[in-house]
Design a protein around this motif. Structure first.
Motif, PDB file in Angstrom:
ATOM      1  N   THR A 275       0.845  -1.201   0.000  1.00  0.00           N
ATOM      2  CA  THR A 275       0.000   0.000   0.000  1.00  0.00           C
ATOM      3  C   THR A 275       0.876   1.246   0.000  1.00  0.00           C
ATOM      4  OG1 THR A 275      -0.165  -0.082   2.420  1.00  0.00           O
ATOM      5  CG2 THR A 275      -1.941  -1.119   1.161  1.00  0.00           C
ATOM      6  N   ARG A 277       0.760   5.581   1.077  1.00  0.00           N
ATOM      7  CA  ARG A 277       0.115   6.773   1.637  1.00  0.00           C
ATOM      8  C   ARG A 277       0.932   7.989   1.217  1.00  0.00           C
ATOM      9  NH1 ARG A 277       1.062  10.154   5.561  1.00  0.00           N
ATOM     10  NH2 ARG A 277       2.780   8.891   6.400  1.00  0.00           N
ATOM     11  N   TRP A 284      -4.602   4.937   2.950  1.00  0.00           N
ATOM     12  CA  TRP A 284      -3.651   4.064   2.257  1.00  0.00           C
ATOM     13  C   TRP A 284      -4.321   3.488   1.017  1.00  0.00           C
ATOM     14  CZ3 TRP A 284       1.409   3.156   3.904  1.00  0.00           C
ATOM     15  CH2 TRP A 284       1.729   3.665   5.164  1.00  0.00           C
TER      16      TRP A 284
END
Length: 350
Positions: A275, A277, A284
């Motif tokens: 993921t 961010r 995320w």
């Protein structure tokens, strides 16, 4: 049509099962033989992994297997103390490539001796360092190169397989782990020495703080390893084999990773989901995952084996030849020196 590459494996222990399974699934390969001093164990492994009636030969003596089958690839999956002797034997054959399991010999001195023999022979020997072939690390490298996190600051990995507690730790799978005088780094963290080099290049200094938490084993089983880079980047391995992490299979990724940079953070969880961010964001977004669950660690053993076959048959570049891999063992030695001295040790000039 007969596959173009004939392969034999030496060793019938726990991890050799992943080797044999990978070769059997490889369309470029005919798996022809398996050697182990315990031929009964070898027979059971073959019966578990291969279709009934598979014609692979089983021998107690590796040299006899090499002489009788004349393989194109010799795959050494025996424990490290046997590596140097088996490499000597394999170099005396006409094999086109030799694959040797990590940690690659029992010590840096043995590995250096092996590399001298390999250099003199002119043969290709590839160290079976499969973690860099785990699909999440290939994806992470591509994302870094594409600028996903911007300027890279740091990569950290929390290694938490959770298999090291109690008197019976490791006995059901790889019992020799209990007797290794150097364990966490030499057997396990060497994976991340190589992976950090794959993702970040060459460190110029290292620091290690090591502990032995389980009194049933001989070597260290927990520690903090710091890798320093001349441009200010850092890599950190926080390893503890007694503690687990949240994952359906704690040995799939063996822990969790953060890749941090000026534009955001990538995270790898224990189930192999990747993921991202962005800087300043709270959510995320998934950018990778769903990697193979066949074999070991995202089918990384198969991927490494395919890599070697592709090099022999299609001329693709090779990774982790023995001479290049020696650098991992030099860094390993520097980490043990650091732990003993309690200080940062430079590796740039080693």
């Amino acid at each position: 049509m007969t596959p173009p590459l004939k392969v034999v494996t030496v060793g019938a222990g726990y991890f050799a099962g992943f080797h044999v399974d990978g070769w059997l699934r490889n369309p470029d390969v005919a798996f022809a033989g398996l050697a182990d001093l315990d031929t009964g164990k070898a027979a059971r492994l073959l019966a578990e992994k291969a279709a009934p009636g598979h014609p692979a030969r089983i021998e107690a003596d590796a040299a006899a297997l090499f002489d009788s089958l004349r393989p194109d690839i010799i795959d050494i999956a025996a424990p490290p103390p046997a590596h140097l002797g088996l490499i000597r034997q394999a170099l005396d054959t006409n094999a086109r490539a030799i694959v040797c399991q990590k940690p690659f010999c029992g010590s840096l001195a043995e590995a250096q001796k092996a590399v001298r023999l390999i250099r003199d022979s002119g043969k290709l020997v590839v160290v079976h360092e499969n973690f860099r072939f785990q699909p999440w690390y290939r994806a992470i490298r591509d994302e870094i190169a594409a600028g996903r996190v911007g300027e890279l600051y740091q990569i950290g990995f929390r290694m938490r397989p959770g298999d090291g507690q109690g008197r019976d730790a490791y006995l059901s799978r790889q019992p020799y782990f209990q007797k290794m005088p150097r364990f966490l780094i030499h057997e396990t963290a060497v994976h991340w020495i190589d992976t950090f080099r794959f993702l970040m290049g060459e460190p110029d200094a290292v620091f290690a703080d090591l502990r032995r938490l389980n009194p049933a084993i001989a070597g260290e089983d927990a520690g903090l390893l710091l890798f320093r880079y001349a441009d200010g980047r850092r890599a950190v391995l926080d390893g503890n084999r007694l503690v687990d992490h949240a994952a359906a299979n704690t040995r799939f990724t063996m822990g969790e990773c953060l890749v941090e940079g000026s534009a955001g953070v990538m995270a790898l969880d224990g189930d192999g989901t990747l993921t991202f961010r962005p800087r300043g964001g709270h959510d995320w977004q998934r950018i990778g995952g769903g990697y193979p669950t066949t074999g070991f660690g995202g089918d990384s053993v198969y991927a490494l084996q395919k890599h070697v076959g592709d090099h022999l048959l299609r001329g693709t570049p090779i990774e982790n030849d023995a001479e290049a891999y020696l650098r991992n063992l030099e860094i390993e030695e520097a980490l043990y020196d650091s732990a003993a001295a309690g200080r940062v040790v430079e590796v740039a000039s080693r």
